[in-house]
Design an enzyme around this catalytic site. Structure first.
Site, PDB file in Angstrom:
ATOM      1  N   ASP A  93     -10.261  -5.710  -2.936  1.00  0.00           N
ATOM      2  CA  ASP A  93      -9.685  -4.635  -2.125  1.00  0.00           C
ATOM      3  C   ASP A  93     -10.591  -3.407  -2.223  1.00  0.00           C
ATOM      4  O   ASP A  93     -10.838  -2.883  -3.310  1.00  0.00           O
ATOM      5  CB  ASP A  93      -8.287  -4.314  -2.666  1.00  0.00           C
ATOM      6  CG  ASP A  93      -7.481  -3.401  -1.772  1.00  0.00           C
ATOM      7  OD1 ASP A  93      -8.064  -2.477  -1.180  1.00  0.00           O
ATOM      8  OD2 ASP A  93      -6.252  -3.593  -1.696  1.00  0.00           O
TER       9      ASP A  93
ATOM     10  N   SER B  21       0.830  -1.210   0.000  1.00  0.00           N
ATOM     11  CA  SER B  21       0.000   0.000   0.000  1.00  0.00           C
ATOM     12  C   SER B  21       0.864   1.260   0.000  1.00  0.00           C
ATOM     13  O   SER B  21       1.611   1.489  -0.948  1.00  0.00           O
ATOM     14  CB  SER B  21      -0.971  -0.055   1.190  1.00  0.00           C
ATOM     15  OG  SER B  21      -1.984   0.905   1.066  1.00  0.00           O
TER      16      SER B  21
ATOM     17  N   HIS C   6      -7.363  -6.050   1.267  1.00  0.00           N
ATOM     18  CA  HIS C   6      -6.163  -5.223   1.488  1.00  0.00           C
ATOM     19  C   HIS C   6      -5.376  -5.650   2.724  1.00  0.00           C
ATOM     20  O   HIS C   6      -4.387  -5.018   3.071  1.00  0.00           O
ATOM     21  CB  HIS C   6      -6.608  -3.770   1.628  1.00  0.00           C
ATOM     22  CG  HIS C   6      -5.523  -2.747   1.404  1.00  0.00           C
ATOM     23  ND1 HIS C   6      -4.906  -2.570   0.180  1.00  0.00           N
ATOM     24  CD2 HIS C   6      -4.954  -1.832   2.238  1.00  0.00           C
ATOM     25  CE1 HIS C   6      -4.014  -1.601   0.268  1.00  0.00           C
ATOM     26  NE2 HIS C   6      -4.016  -1.138   1.502  1.00  0.00           N
TER      27      HIS C   6
END
Length: 281
Positions: free
Chosen positions: A226, A149, A259
């Protein structure tokens, strides 16, 4: 500048350590973790850096990343830094996506952030120097980098700015273009200011590639479930930038994955294997 050992634990035929030192880059104590597989005396092992995402410390991947078995198998050292400076004197923001835990791997230029939020200098310069001094088994001539991320953004941009340093680069659900998403807009505006957006380009993988930065190849895993996929991560922008530049990108859209570290830990061994092929070549 000394280094304090916070803890060590045996795991997968190696030693998982957590360490703390006083950083000159951030002006604060910084904590990081290092996994070192057992090795012959005098041996030197390749290094894989992992940069974490928003709200995280070194502990998230250390406790949930499930990298140790693969790193032990391949004889790879795994280093996980923190994501921002810490301490009562460090300015913060009430939101999760700015301030502590959200350093975005930039060197801030705006008050009050510029004093401590210097994660680019910390990751690119200071921490590698400390590793070189304190961990003689670490072969910094064979380095790879990955991240998740915000940390995927960090891994990509650091590698693109330092193409001769890393033999291998990958990412899990990276923020592909901070210039093109709310997380990036907020962070870069706050840390760097809005007056000169050209300064933002050195912290955007797609912009760096458009401006001429190159890497031999990239591996990216992204969950198609996600919740941040379309609004914040935008892997299609990275795919387009790599296609335009002729950079081989393996972009794997993983069905049903989100995620979280359930996603990261599932594909972490694949990434370690992939890095090992390039770090030991």
């Amino acid at each position: 500048m000394g280094m304090e050992t916070v803890s060590t634990n045996r795991a997968h035929g190696g030693t998982q350590g957590v360490y703390r030192h006083d950083s000159t880059a951030t002006g604060t104590p910084m904590t990081f973790s290092v996994f070192i597989p057992d090795h012959a005396p005098g041996a030197r092992l390749p290094v894989l850096w992992y940069l974490s995402g928003l709200t995280c410390t070194h502990a998230n991947v250390t406790e949930k990343g499930e990298y140790r078995a693969a790193c032990a198998e391949h004889g790879i050292i795994f280093i996980a830094p923190d994501t921002s400076p810490r301490g009562d004197a460090v300015p913060d923001d009430e939101a999760y996506d700015f301030g502590k835990g959200a350093g975005f791997y930039v060197d801030a230029t705006q008050a009050p952030w510029a004093t401590h939020y210097r994660m680019r200098s910390y990751i690119e310069d200071e921490l590698p120097g400390l590793i070189l001094r304190e961990f003689p088994m670490a072969d910094l001539g064979r380095q790879g980098i990955t991240g998740h991320s915000m940390g995927g953004h960090g891994a990509l941009t650091i590698a693109l700015r330092n193409p001769d340093r890393f033999r291998s680069v990958s990412a899990f659900a990276p923020i592909a273009s901070p210039l093109s998403c709310p997380w990036g807009e907020k962070a870069l505006n706050g840390y760097l200011g809005a007056d000169d957006r050209t300064a933002w380009r050195s912290y955007d993988a797609c912009a760096l590639i458009a401006d001429g930065a190159r890497l031999p190849e990239l591996l990216v895993d992204q969950g198609d479930a996600d919740t941040f996929l379309d609004n914040q991560l935008k892997p299609a922008l990275l795919d387009a930038a790599c296609r335009a530049a002729g950079i081989p990108l393996t972009l794997r859209m993983q069905p049903g994955y989100d995620h979280s570290y359930y996603f990261i830990s599932t594909f972490m061994p694949d990434h370690v294997d992939w890095h090992a092929e390039r770090l030991k070549a």
